[in-house]
Write an enzyme that holds these catalytic residues in place. Structure first.
Site, PDB file in Angstrom:
ATOM      1  N   ASN A 146      44.318  12.795  91.896  1.00 60.77           N
ATOM      2  CA  ASN A 146      43.439  12.924  89.861  1.00 60.77           C
ATOM      3  C   ASN A 146      44.798  12.208  89.080  1.00 60.77           C
ATOM      4  O   ASN A 146      44.671  11.719  88.269  1.00 60.77           O
ATOM      5  CB  ASN A 146      43.125  13.239  89.234  1.00 60.77           C
ATOM      6  CG  ASN A 146      43.254  15.024  89.373  1.00 60.77           C
ATOM      7  OD1 ASN A 146      44.735  15.071  89.601  1.00 60.77           O
ATOM      8  ND2 ASN A 146      42.527  16.341  88.002  1.00 60.77           N
ATOM      9  N   GLU A 244      48.843  25.846  91.004  1.00 58.59           N
ATOM     10  CA  GLU A 244      47.542  25.213  89.628  1.00 58.59           C
ATOM     11  C   GLU A 244      46.495  24.600  90.323  1.00 58.59           C
ATOM     12  O   GLU A 244      45.869  23.545  91.318  1.00 58.59           O
ATOM     13  CB  GLU A 244      48.723  23.602  89.440  1.00 58.59           C
ATOM     14  CG  GLU A 244      50.016  23.950  88.292  1.00 58.59           C
ATOM     15  CD  GLU A 244      49.792  25.340  87.254  1.00 58.59           C
ATOM     16  OE1 GLU A 244      48.530  25.077  86.860  1.00 58.59           O
ATOM     17  OE2 GLU A 244      50.677  25.249  87.167  1.00 58.59           O
ATOM     18  N   CYS A 278      41.550  18.733  86.043  1.00 63.64           N
ATOM     19  CA  CYS A 278      41.007  20.395  85.983  1.00 63.64           C
ATOM     20  C   CYS A 278      40.888  21.220  85.037  1.00 63.64           C
ATOM     21  O   CYS A 278      40.965  22.192  84.518  1.00 63.64           O
ATOM     22  CB  CYS A 278      41.854  22.058  87.076  1.00 63.64           C
ATOM     23  SG  CYS A 278      43.599  20.798  86.154  1.00 63.64           S
TER      24      CYS A 278
END
Ligand code: ADP
Length: 474
Positions: A146, A244, A278
């Site tokens: 992403n 993460e 996210c």
């Protein structure tokens, strides 16, 4: 192409991987795809390079990063175009991402000079106690699709500033941007083996990275499930890990908030990158008294967003990464409608070319029993929930397992501070929908992750403390 020990090369058995354009469904290019063997070779080279790289001064290491900044600035437009082609975000957003990617290299180019140790008061007059900070060693890095350039520099910049060497595996859908970023490292003449790139099947490469005892650190950005798996696999060799992982951000709008600013906040945190971030807003909580007005204003703005191939001008929302992503978004919207959610705008696929497009969507009357209230949608769907008072919203805003980012809009200073105290998230934006900067720690709590990226904390993730006690007596 793979990049191992300073050389561009094919895989040992000639395998390739096809990279598709999510906006058109067409093949962009085939690239070399390596597996376990190539990963082992890359780790071996990184281990060899570490012997000298760890001895370079911070100033020397920083100067290579500064050189990489120059190269990346020269190639910025080309990298941005590659990002748009292989993962779909609009070109302007891709350019913003590349600027962000450069900012990590730039910040750590400076910070490489600022690695400090400590001295500690001893409990004996003849003793000197000190703490040294030394690079962890060979680092394996796994990045998502992403943010295919900035997730790479956010890991590599602090790693090499600290004196570590790196083997990186990008997502299989976005290897072309990774190759372009590595071209910058190559042209910056980083010593052989300091950074290595292995493209190929995730599990095979991941297994070598986690099982190889020469890898001392694993840094990962991706889904919580894969993160947990990698942590389990890293346990056998007790690697230092940074994770993460997923998030489920609430965005809370109190009745005293600046509504225009809150609407803009949703546009930024929900529809940028088509909601595939996210730290994207997943739940919009609006005070009951202003919920209708807010929903109307938001839907008005969302309807203005243009969906399409991000390479064309004037596009706000690009395609989703693949058909699975599209199906997930569809299933979340269908579930919400079945449970009495009201679609204020959007709510359907968009048939353009053969891409994976979904209309930017606003759903009113969202409830806590809907899938969207707990699962990551990773798409352009904004559900509006309502709440009565502060006590209630504090309870509902905190997520059982996620704790990455939260946003809150209020013009009451005391309330803003109370929310900061009560929200169980690693990143909090008060009247701020874009809090991410290279000098600040990015990272989640709970199942959203371990460790930080960015800022001083990001550098510490690649350093190990060595305690030294010297007895000066004779
Ligand atoms: P997403 O669902 O957003 O694609 P993933 O967690 O699946 O998130 O992917 C993030 C990164 O993790 C990608 O580079 C992907 O190839 C990698 N990955 C996925 N599964 C594994 C695995 N079993 N071992 C190592 N890496 C993996």
């Amino acid at each position: 192409m793979l990049y191992i020990n300073g050389e561009w090369r094919k895989s040992n058995c000639g395998d390739t991987l096809e990279v598709m354009n999510p906006a058109t469904g067409q093949l962009i290019k085939s690239v070399a795809s390596g597996g376990r063997e190539e990963t082992r070779e890359a780790i071996e080279c990184a281990k060899e390079a570490f012997k000298t790289w760890k001895k370079a001064t911070g100033e020397q290491r920083g100067s290579y990063l500064a050189e990489a900044v120059k190269k990346m600035k020269e190639k910025a437009d080309d990298i941005a175009e590659t990002i748009t082609l292989e993962m779909g975000k609009p070109l302007l957003d891709a350019k913003r991402e590349v600027a962000g990617a450069i900012s990590y290299l730039d910040w750590y180019a400076e910070e490489a000079k600022r690695i400090y140790g400590e001295t500690i008061a001893a409990s004996h007059p003849d003793k000197h106690l000190m703490v040294l900070r030394e690079p962890v060693g060979v680092t394996a890095a796994i990045t998502p699709w992403n943010f295919p350039s900035s997730m790479i520099t956010r890991k590599i910049a602090p790693a090499i500033a600290a004196g570590c060497t790196v083997v990186l595996k990008p997502a299989p859908s976005t290897p072309l941007s990774a190759i372009k970023v590595f071209e910058c490292f190559h042209e910056a003449e980083l010593p052989k083996g300091v950074v290595n790139l292995v493209i190929g099947p995730a599990e095979e490469i991941g297994d070598e990275m986690t099982e190889n005892p020469d890898v001392r650190k694993l840094t990962f950005t991706g889904s919580t499930n894969v993160g947990k798996l990698l942590m389990r696999k890293s346990a056998n060799t007790v690697k230092k890990v940074s994770m993460e992982l997923g998030g489920h951000a609430p965005l809370i709008v109190f009745a005293d908030a600046d509504l225009e600013a809150a609407v803009q906040g949703v546009l930024l945190t929900k529809f940028r990158n088509a909601g595939q971030t996210c730290i994207s807003t997943n739940r919009i909580y609006v005070a009951e008294s202003i919920a209708n007005e807010f929903g109307k204003k938001l839907a008005q703005e969302v309807e203005k967003l243009t969906v399409g191939n991000g390479i064309e001008e004037g596009i706000d929302v690009g395609p989703l990464i693949n058909s699975l992503a599209l199906e997930k978004v569809e299933s979340h919207v269908e579930d919400a409608i079945r449970k009495n959610g009201k679609v204020l705008c959007g709510g359907r696929r968009v048939e353009i070319t053969k891409g994976h497009f979904y209309e930017p969507t606003v759903i009113n009357n969202a409830h806590d029993d809907m899938k969207i209230s707990t699962e990551e949608t990773f798409g352009p769907v904004a559900p509006i929930f309502t709440f009565k008072d502060e006590a209630e919203i504090i309870q509902r805003a905190n997520h059982e397992s996620y704790g990455l980012a939260a946003y809150c809009f209020t013009n009451d200073l005391g309330r803003g501070h109370r929310m900061v105290k009560e929200l169980e998230y690693g990143i909090i934006g008060i009247n701020d929908a874009s809090p991410i900067v290279p000098q600040a720690p990015f990272g989640g709590i709970k199942e959203s992750g371990i460790g930080k990226e960015g800022g001083k904390s990001g550098l510490l993730e690649y350093l190990e403390e060595k305690f030294v006690s010297i007895n000066m007596g004779n």
